[in-house]
Design an enzyme around this catalytic site. Sequence first.
Site, mmCIF file in Angstrom:
data_model
loop_
_atom_site.group_PDB
_atom_site.id
_atom_site.type_symbol
_atom_site.label_atom_id
_atom_site.label_comp_id
_atom_site.label_asym_id
_atom_site.label_seq_id
_atom_site.Cartn_x
_atom_site.Cartn_y
_atom_site.Cartn_z
ATOM 1 N N LYS A 22 30.946 23.057 -3.450
ATOM 2 C CA LYS A 22 31.666 24.386 -3.251
ATOM 3 C C LYS A 22 31.905 24.846 -1.967
ATOM 4 O O LYS A 22 31.052 24.492 -1.017
ATOM 5 C CB LYS A 22 30.836 25.451 -4.021
ATOM 6 C CG LYS A 22 29.440 25.660 -3.402
ATOM 7 C CD LYS A 22 29.421 26.772 -2.654
ATOM 8 C CE LYS A 22 27.846 26.994 -1.873
ATOM 9 N NZ LYS A 22 28.009 27.794 -0.510
ATOM 10 N N GLY A 109 25.875 23.311 3.724
ATOM 11 C CA GLY A 109 26.583 24.682 3.053
ATOM 12 C C GLY A 109 27.339 24.471 1.992
ATOM 13 O O GLY A 109 28.468 25.391 1.764
ATOM 14 N N GLY A 113 22.679 19.867 -3.156
ATOM 15 C CA GLY A 113 21.492 19.747 -3.705
ATOM 16 C C GLY A 113 21.421 20.334 -5.072
ATOM 17 O O GLY A 113 21.053 19.924 -6.082
ATOM 18 N N ALA A 115 24.446 20.907 -6.593
ATOM 19 C CA ALA A 115 25.170 20.205 -7.567
ATOM 20 C C ALA A 115 24.470 19.071 -8.329
ATOM 21 O O ALA A 115 24.576 18.913 -9.505
ATOM 22 C CB ALA A 115 26.492 19.413 -6.675
ATOM 23 N N ASP A 147 22.953 28.428 -6.371
ATOM 24 C CA ASP A 147 24.115 27.914 -6.438
ATOM 25 C C ASP A 147 24.247 26.913 -7.500
ATOM 26 O O ASP A 147 25.309 26.314 -7.940
ATOM 27 C CB ASP A 147 24.463 27.106 -5.158
ATOM 28 C CG ASP A 147 24.588 28.055 -4.236
ATOM 29 O OD1 ASP A 147 24.979 29.310 -4.188
ATOM 30 O OD2 ASP A 147 24.303 27.610 -2.967
HETATM 31 O O1 C5P Z 1 18.328 29.653 -4.261
HETATM 32 P P1 C5P Z 1 18.027 28.807 -3.245
HETATM 33 O O2 C5P Z 1 16.899 28.130 -3.287
HETATM 34 O O3 C5P Z 1 19.307 27.929 -3.213
HETATM 35 O O4 C5P Z 1 18.059 29.667 -1.906
HETATM 36 C C1 C5P Z 1 17.686 28.948 -0.904
HETATM 37 C C2 C5P Z 1 16.996 30.029 0.403
HETATM 38 O O5 C5P Z 1 18.104 30.736 0.711
HETATM 39 C C3 C5P Z 1 16.184 31.034 -0.360
HETATM 40 O O6 C5P Z 1 14.839 30.554 -0.183
HETATM 41 C C4 C5P Z 1 16.457 32.225 0.587
HETATM 42 O O7 C5P Z 1 15.845 31.950 1.825
HETATM 43 C C5 C5P Z 1 17.871 32.113 0.719
HETATM 44 N N1 C5P Z 1 18.710 32.881 -0.099
HETATM 45 C C6 C5P Z 1 18.722 34.229 -0.176
HETATM 46 N N2 C5P Z 1 19.497 34.862 -0.981
HETATM 47 C C7 C5P Z 1 20.315 34.339 -1.720
HETATM 48 C C8 C5P Z 1 20.315 32.902 -1.870
HETATM 49 C C9 C5P Z 1 19.655 32.131 -1.005
HETATM 50 O O8 C5P Z 1 17.993 34.710 0.757
HETATM 51 N N3 C5P Z 1 21.024 35.080 -2.477
#
Ligand code: C5P
Length: 313
Positions: A22, A109, A113, A115, A147
Amino acid sequence: MSRDARIRLPQPAPVTVRVPAKVNLHLGVGPRRLDGYHDLATVFQAVSLYDEVTASPADELSVEVAGADGVPADENNLAVRAARALAHTAGVEPAVHLRLSKGIPVAGGMAGGSADAAAALVACDALWGTGLERSNLSALAAALGSDVPFALHGGTALGSGRGELLSPVLGQGQYHWVFALARVGLSTTLVYEELDRQRHQGEAVAPAGPPDPVLGALRAGDPVALGRVLANDLQPAAVRLRPQLRHVLAAGQELGALGAVVSGSGPTVAFLVRSAAVSISFASALAGLGVCRTIRRASGPVAGARILPPDSR
Ligand code: C5P
């Protein structure tokens, strides 16, 4: 009954799922919440860089990774966590071998992972015949990462909450992208923390605001308008942590990209160009400038995680 006389049930055939990367066309980041996440107003587009995840019958859960370094082949892998979560919900043994074939940049970015987690949910669901509803898979996806639901969904979508709440976006047209990949990835957590620090110390630039200009450009199917309004609140934080990105962004603008933006938390930089033909000349000119490690071309929107027919591999 002797061991040899036992009836052997036929093994289900392996299932392969293809899942896209994405790019965020708009990434508006709100203040840090009490749970540590940030509320987002984001527009995701799925693009044609793919991972493939194959789920094969096995006695126990195992994983192998092909096509990339630096991806954990253990319990830290989000695809492994997805398989375990699905098995738990469906009340089956997590008996599967997962093979991840990476085409999406790692820690770039572009949600590689996430996906893989989405693809593992779809592949194991089919392999085990769990009969779960799509809504069950979406709920599991949201619990695995912000994501992951979008990787299931694909297309173009508006994301809210921490990115896991999706609504489809009405749009038209196919968009052509060139991606500049960095040698070393960036930690999403550290990029969000850097944004918090910049905001706390009054260093942050004005926030991206609502995604309406991006939604308008998509409705009109106008890549020139879209290029002008690409926005990402995480970009200044990613550039601060990786100053080289300034040169990458400037190089793309110099070469006439319709728009240039850091993808998600970076360090991949996305350049929007006018056509597939332009993407070829743009990519070779960018390679000539030597500002990034690898260059990839892609287009979007494309579908989310989908099972590949057995004869298509
Ligand atoms: O949700 P995911 O594990 O992909 O997020 C990784 C890190 O990115 C989270 O631990 C957080 O620090 C940050 N994050 C955030 N706000 C979001 C998505 C991710 O602060 N909306």
